[in-house]
Design a protein around this motif. Structure first.
Motif: not given
Length: 183
Positions: A140-150
């Motif tokens: 979750d931290a990784l996906l949030s940090a790379i700005g995953l939108k969808s």
């Protein structure tokens, strides 16, 4: 009497023609930017950012991965979810891209989101083509940090861990970025 009916018919025909012209003009305004290439598929991962250190990540074989640096060259990052119908539609094309371009499995990382049998099947289906990351606390931290939108999300990441290109479409990855992953 017949001239009155003709006049009414002429008025209706003129109104119909005007309405058709208005609809056609509106459709042209909407479609022209797409046809001219002005509307590029929105990026699902922020480009230009460096993959952050979120702690140890492990692939499906238990090997620790460092997504920030140390790769043999540019590599592909894919984010798929077992609950995403678009992911299911694009997964065969993703596997085909890796196979036809002879991209080694060590140069592709697939994050599979979801739980249960569907997610397990996703992970198994892409495991021979890439390193698979699943169900880790720091995802979750990784996906949030790379700005995953969808998702689905596909990106080309440089050897120093910077997202160089990102797209929600495998076909856009094939058309626009496969030269970025030089084997």
């Amino acid at each position: 009497m017949s001239s009155a009916i003709s006049i009414v018919a002429l008025i209706f025909a003129t109104a119909s023609c005007a309405l058709s012209l208005a609809v056609a003009t509106r459709a042209k305004k909407i479609l022209d930017p797409m046809v001219e290439g002005a509307m590029v598929p929105r990026s699902t991962i922020e480009t230009g950012i460096k993959i952050p250190d979120v702690g140890a990540l492990y692939d499906h074989e238990g090997n620790e991965l460092d997504l920030r640096a140390g790769q043999e060259g540019n590599w592909i990052l894919a984010v798929l979810s077992s609950s995403c119908s678009g992911c299911a539609q694009q997964t065969p094309d993703y596997k085909r891209l890796i196979a036809t371009e002879n991209i080694p499995a060590t140069r592709a990382v697939t994050i599979v989101l979801g739980t249960g049998e569907d997610a397990d099947e996703y992970a198994r289906s892409v495991a021979q083509y890439s390193r698979v990351i699943r169900n880790q606390d720091n995802l979750d931290a990784l996906l949030s940090a790379i700005g995953l939108k969808s998702y689905p999300a596909f990106a080309v990441v440089t050897t120093d861990g910077v997202v160089k290109y990102a797209t929600p479409s495998v076909s856009a990855l094939v058309a626009s970025a496969k030269e970025l992953v030089v084997v």
